[in-house]
Design a protein around this motif. Sequence first.
Motif, PDB file in Angstrom:
ATOM      1  N   ALA A  23       0.833  -1.207   0.000  1.00 47.22           N
ATOM      2  CA  ALA A  23       0.000   0.000   0.000  1.00 47.22           C
ATOM      3  C   ALA A  23       0.863   1.250   0.000  1.00 47.22           C
ATOM      4  N   ALA A  24       1.964   1.222   0.753  1.00 46.96           N
ATOM      5  CA  ALA A  24       2.865   2.373   0.777  1.00 46.96           C
ATOM      6  C   ALA A  24       3.520   2.558  -0.591  1.00 46.96           C
ATOM      7  N   VAL A  25       3.958   1.460  -1.200  1.00 49.55           N
ATOM      8  CA  VAL A  25       4.575   1.553  -2.529  1.00 49.55           C
ATOM      9  C   VAL A  25       3.565   2.093  -3.544  1.00 49.55           C
ATOM     10  N   ALA A  26       2.333   1.641  -3.436  1.00 51.23           N
ATOM     11  CA  ALA A  26       1.303   2.074  -4.382  1.00 51.23           C
ATOM     12  C   ALA A  26       1.012   3.559  -4.270  1.00 51.23           C
ATOM     13  N   SER A  27       1.180   4.136  -3.079  1.00 49.02           N
ATOM     14  CA  SER A  27       0.834   5.538  -2.863  1.00 49.02           C
ATOM     15  C   SER A  27       1.982   6.504  -3.138  1.00 49.02           C
ATOM     16  N   ALA A  28       3.167   5.978  -3.410  1.00 53.17           N
ATOM     17  CA  ALA A  28       4.343   6.845  -3.590  1.00 53.17           C
ATOM     18  C   ALA A  28       4.233   7.651  -4.878  1.00 53.17           C
ATOM     19  N   PRO A  29       4.663   8.905  -4.853  1.00 51.72           N
ATOM     20  CA  PRO A  29       4.633   9.708  -6.080  1.00 51.72           C
ATOM     21  C   PRO A  29       5.597   9.188  -7.140  1.00 51.72           C
ATOM     22  N   SER A  30       6.665   8.505  -6.679  1.00 51.76           N
ATOM     23  CA  SER A  30       7.665   7.968  -7.597  1.00 51.76           C
ATOM     24  C   SER A  30       8.370   6.806  -6.913  1.00 51.76           C
ATOM     25  N   LEU A  31       8.781   5.828  -7.684  1.00 48.82           N
ATOM     26  CA  LEU A  31       9.556   4.718  -7.138  1.00 48.82           C
ATOM     27  C   LEU A  31      11.022   5.089  -6.960  1.00 48.82           C
ATOM     28  N   ASP A  32      11.394   6.268  -7.452  1.00 50.82           N
ATOM     29  CA  ASP A  32      12.784   6.716  -7.362  1.00 50.82           C
ATOM     30  C   ASP A  32      13.059   7.590  -6.138  1.00 50.82           C
ATOM     31  N   VAL A  33      12.044   7.803  -5.293  1.00 48.60           N
ATOM     32  CA  VAL A  33      12.235   8.618  -4.109  1.00 48.60           C
ATOM     33  C   VAL A  33      13.175   7.905  -3.137  1.00 48.60           C
ATOM     34  N   GLN A  34      14.003   8.676  -2.453  1.00 50.05           N
ATOM     35  CA  GLN A  34      14.967   8.114  -1.507  1.00 50.05           C
ATOM     36  C   GLN A  34      14.266   7.688  -0.228  1.00 50.05           C
ATOM     37  N   VAL A  35      14.702   6.571   0.345  1.00 49.36           N
ATOM     38  CA  VAL A  35      14.166   6.074   1.614  1.00 49.36           C
ATOM     39  C   VAL A  35      14.942   6.723   2.753  1.00 49.36           C
ATOM     40  N   PRO A  36      14.321   7.575   3.574  1.00 45.99           N
ATOM     41  CA  PRO A  36      15.074   8.312   4.598  1.00 45.99           C
ATOM     42  C   PRO A  36      15.804   7.412   5.590  1.00 45.99           C
ATOM     43  N   THR A  37      15.218   6.284   5.939  1.00 55.43           N
ATOM     44  CA  THR A  37      15.823   5.394   6.930  1.00 55.43           C
ATOM     45  C   THR A  37      16.813   4.410   6.316  1.00 55.43           C
TER      46      THR A  37
END
Length: 267
Positions: A23-37
Amino acid sequence: MTMTLEFPVLLRLIDERSTAFRAAVASAPSLDVQVPTCPEWTLFDLAQHIGEGRRDWAATVAAGPAPAKSAVEGAPAVPREREALLAWLAESTEQLLDALRKAGPDRGCWTWWETLQSPQTSGAVARHQLQQMAVHTYDAQITVGGPQPLPDEVALDGVDEFLSTCVATTSPWPHKPAAVDFHASEGRSWRLSLSADGARSARLPGPGTMPATAAGQDPDPAAAFFSARGTASELVLSLYDRIPVNSLEIDGDRRVFEQLSAWDPDE
């Protein structure tokens, strides 16, 4: 190993956390966004890690007792189109769950951890896989701006699982003997004892700092002491370096926690 969740519950919760991850992946604006953690990863990298890792663990569980971890051979490339990626992630989870169901909780299989407090069984793999999915779901959620605490039953088992699987060892503690207590606001407490004999954890019989003998331990009275208190979710996320220890209510010699975080028993 003290199991606080039954095997069918572990499988259900793996499925639930996997659904939340997708669900989190589906809601992301882009799959290229950096993961802060996990700043070295994009969200796509994290999804790839989740899918490939679950498939490898499915193969490892299916192989039974073995000298090394199994890996899926000849697997197709991870799809980059979002809907295809989500379907691939769902299939990855189902492969893991199917392998675990067929194996049952007591069948042996390869694991990377010592067997001091956590056995090399498919049940122990399921227990650790739940924590991996829970923490990485938090990673995905914080990436899209909607981090949620780990569910209580997941997090309460997570503190115990981390200490018994990721920390317990016969490798000697290279510092002054120490005791580290973890107190969950939900009412459970644990003690980690560190000495020349290694590291061992135990449930304390009630909330708050309890006598060492209550946990069946008798640490050096001169041992350094540190305690951390928070929700079970906060404790797990701190243990996995997702939130700073300052997020917790801490007491005692903080150097002990810093030494624990930096310790690699294999070195």
